[in-house]
Design a protein around this motif. Structure first.
Motif, short mmCIF file in Angstrom:
data_model
loop_
_atom_site.label_atom_id
_atom_site.label_comp_id
_atom_site.label_asym_id
_atom_site.label_seq_id
_atom_site.Cartn_x
_atom_site.Cartn_y
_atom_site.Cartn_z
N MET A 167 45.00 15.99 -0.91
CA MET A 167 44.33 16.77 0.56
C MET A 167 42.81 15.06 -0.10
O MET A 167 42.44 15.99 -0.83
N THR A 168 43.30 14.73 1.20
CA THR A 168 42.23 13.83 0.84
C THR A 168 40.98 14.37 2.12
O THR A 168 41.28 15.73 2.55
N LYS A 169 39.75 13.94 2.08
CA LYS A 169 39.14 14.81 3.17
C LYS A 169 39.33 14.47 4.87
O LYS A 169 39.29 15.84 5.55
N LYS A 170 40.05 13.66 4.52
CA LYS A 170 40.65 12.89 6.41
C LYS A 170 41.63 14.00 6.78
O LYS A 170 41.82 14.11 7.84
N MET A 171 42.27 14.68 5.72
CA MET A 171 43.59 15.25 6.15
C MET A 171 42.95 16.81 6.10
O MET A 171 43.46 17.79 6.76
N MET A 172 41.59 16.97 6.15
CA MET A 172 41.10 18.26 5.91
C MET A 172 40.55 18.90 7.33
O MET A 172 40.19 18.13 8.27
N VAL A 173 40.85 19.82 7.56
CA VAL A 173 40.29 19.86 9.11
C VAL A 173 39.76 21.85 8.96
O VAL A 173 38.86 22.45 7.87
N ALA A 174 38.27 21.32 9.94
CA ALA A 174 38.14 22.41 10.37
C ALA A 174 38.18 24.02 9.74
O ALA A 174 38.53 23.75 10.80
N PRO A 175 37.44 25.32 9.97
CA PRO A 175 38.03 26.34 9.17
C PRO A 175 38.42 26.48 11.04
O PRO A 175 37.68 26.18 11.23
N GLU A 176 39.15 26.99 11.37
CA GLU A 176 39.78 27.51 12.64
C GLU A 176 38.59 28.53 13.74
O GLU A 176 37.87 28.15 14.56
N GLU A 177 37.34 29.21 12.56
CA GLU A 177 36.52 29.89 13.23
C GLU A 177 35.40 28.64 13.66
O GLU A 177 34.58 30.13 14.44
N THR A 178 35.09 28.06 13.49
CA THR A 178 34.28 27.11 13.38
C THR A 178 34.37 26.31 15.05
O THR A 178 34.66 26.58 15.93
N ARG A 179 32.84 27.09 15.48
CA ARG A 179 32.76 27.42 16.63
C ARG A 179 32.54 25.48 17.42
O ARG A 179 32.20 24.40 16.51
N LYS A 180 32.52 25.54 18.74
CA LYS A 180 32.72 23.62 19.37
C LYS A 180 31.96 23.78 20.40
O LYS A 180 31.90 25.21 20.92
N GLY A 181 32.03 23.20 21.44
CA GLY A 181 31.22 23.43 22.24
C GLY A 181 29.85 23.60 22.71
O GLY A 181 29.14 23.97 21.37
N PRO A 182 29.15 23.52 23.71
CA PRO A 182 27.76 23.84 23.84
C PRO A 182 27.06 24.79 23.13
O PRO A 182 28.09 26.05 22.97
N TRP A 183 26.30 24.26 22.95
CA TRP A 183 25.07 25.10 22.02
C TRP A 183 24.66 26.19 22.82
O TRP A 183 23.94 25.91 23.22
N THR A 184 24.62 27.74 22.29
CA THR A 184 23.72 28.35 22.77
C THR A 184 21.86 28.46 22.63
O THR A 184 21.26 27.53 21.51
N GLU A 185 21.25 28.85 22.96
CA GLU A 185 19.85 28.74 23.28
C GLU A 185 19.55 29.28 21.49
O GLU A 185 18.65 29.00 20.49
N GLN A 186 20.35 30.53 20.92
CA GLN A 186 20.25 30.90 20.17
C GLN A 186 20.96 30.38 19.10
O GLN A 186 19.70 30.38 17.69
N GLU A 187 21.36 29.50 19.15
CA GLU A 187 21.82 28.69 18.12
C GLU A 187 21.31 27.72 17.72
O GLU A 187 20.63 27.23 15.97
N ASP A 188 20.09 27.41 18.29
CA ASP A 188 19.65 25.34 18.09
C ASP A 188 18.06 26.71 18.34
O ASP A 188 17.53 26.21 17.01
N LEU A 189 18.22 28.06 18.11
CA LEU A 189 17.09 27.99 17.44
C LEU A 189 17.14 28.58 16.25
O LEU A 189 16.09 28.47 14.67
N GLN A 190 17.95 29.05 15.51
CA GLN A 190 18.78 29.33 14.14
C GLN A 190 18.99 27.66 14.14
O GLN A 190 17.98 27.81 12.34
N LEU A 191 19.42 26.87 14.22
CA LEU A 191 19.05 25.71 13.84
C LEU A 191 18.07 25.15 12.97
O LEU A 191 17.16 24.21 12.42
N MET A 192 16.81 25.10 14.36
CA MET A 192 15.71 24.68 14.14
C MET A 192 14.54 25.37 13.07
O MET A 192 14.58 24.95 11.71
N CYS A 193 15.14 26.59 12.76
CA CYS A 193 14.56 27.56 12.15
C CYS A 193 14.94 26.75 10.11
O CYS A 193 14.02 26.45 9.70
#
Length: 282
Positions: free
Chosen positions: A2-28
């Motif tokens: 299993m190389t890193k390139k074959m690895m995929v992100a877990p299915e539940e990983t969020r994609k798409g636009p960030w929410t304000e809440q996520e932004d705040l969390q990340l900034m924090c």
DNA sequence: AAGAACACCAACCGCCGTTAC
DNA sequence: GGTAACGGCGGTTGGTGTTCT
């Protein structure tokens, strides 16, 4: 295995636009742990995002030092200059424009060079040709994107894949394929450069010299897009962010190599007086 | 007023270099 | 030295707002 390139992100990983809440969390969490270990931050923060996604969001959007709004003419000129020198090395170019991200510059370049190319097409295209059922615009737009990049966006002296046209091989780069294009009615980069130089000289009251077809012309032509640089002096010694309340991370806009340091460029102090004025680091 | 075309920009993807183990 | 993980970069895509017809 299993190389890193074959690895995929877990299915539940969020994609798409960030929410304000996520932004705040990340900034924090970035304020807590710094702009490193993005995977760690991604996991630890509880954001269902990849580390990459977090980093990107931070670098391109949340970073406190970011400038917003349109590029100034000076910035535009600088982008042009640097692109003519470095090609699609966006991150490198971005380091020369404090507050601007590689993504932003990349987007700007694509949008504006495309626009410029279209303007040029219009300017260059004959009024109408009875011999051809299609005008030059449709000729261009009928090309596949990659091809358009070579023929149109090549006005940068680089194709859009980032290949640098180096000393003396402009003609080589435009090459056999372009001869074919010319035969078909497409414009060579050489022609395009000549036309741009001509138009810019007429439209914009530029005093910069315009040369085409050799190494020198790369920068000379670049200058001809706008008014020539008024100052090529090194940055003022005191252009530091230390006195400012603005936070500018070293990691984003630091100089990354000797070549950068050696390169003579207009002073950044000329550029960022009002909204970024004090937040410049070299 | 509505649809098309265009412009802008955020975000993702894949590749690559570096680092840690 | 080999491998995996991570971070960074450049290319591309897709969504949204704006302008044009």
């Amino acid at each position: 295995m299993m190389t890193k390139k074959m690895m995929v992100a877990p299915e539940e990983t969020r994609k798409g636009p960030w929410t304000e809440q996520e932004d705040l969390q990340l900034m924090c969490f970035v304020s807590l742990f710094g702009e490193r270990r993005w995977d760690f931050i991604a996991k630890f923060s509880g954001l269902n995002r990849t580390g990459k996604s977090c980093r990107l969001r931070w670098v391109n959007y949340l970073h406190p030092g970011l400038k917003r709004g349109r590029m100034t003419p000076q910035e535009e000129r600088l982008v042009l200059e640097l692109h003519s020198k470095w090609g699609n090395r966006w991150s490198r170019i971005a380091r020369r424009l404090p507050g601007r991200t590689d993504n932003e510059i990349k987007n700007y370049w694509r949008t504006h060079m495309r626009k410029k190319a279209q303007e040029m097409k219009r300017a260059l295209s004959p009024p109408s040709s009875s011999s051809s059922p299609r005008d030059s615009t449709s000729r261009f737009s009928d090309l596949p994107d990659d091809h358009q990049n070579q023929v149109i966006e090549g006005i940068s002296l680089f194709d859009d894949k980032g290949s640098t046209i180096t000393n003396g091989d402009l003609a080589v780069s435009t090459g056999d394929q372009n001869e074919e294009e010319i035969a078909k009615g497409y414009y060579s980069m050489d022609q395009i450069w000549k036309e741009i130089a001509f138009m810019e000289q007429n439209v914009i009251s530029s005093t910069g010299p315009v040369y085409v077809g050799n190494e020198e012309h790369k920068e000379e032509v670049a200058y001809s897009f706008f008014s020539p640089p008024t100052s090529m002096a090194p940055p003022p010694p005191s252009s530091s962010s230390s006195s400012s309340g603005n936070y500018v991370s070293d990691s984003l806009w630091r100089m990354d190599d000797q070549e950068d340091i050696k390169m003579p460029l207009p002073t950044m102090g000329d550029f960022f007086v009002s909204d970024y004025g004090n937040g410049i680091e070299y």
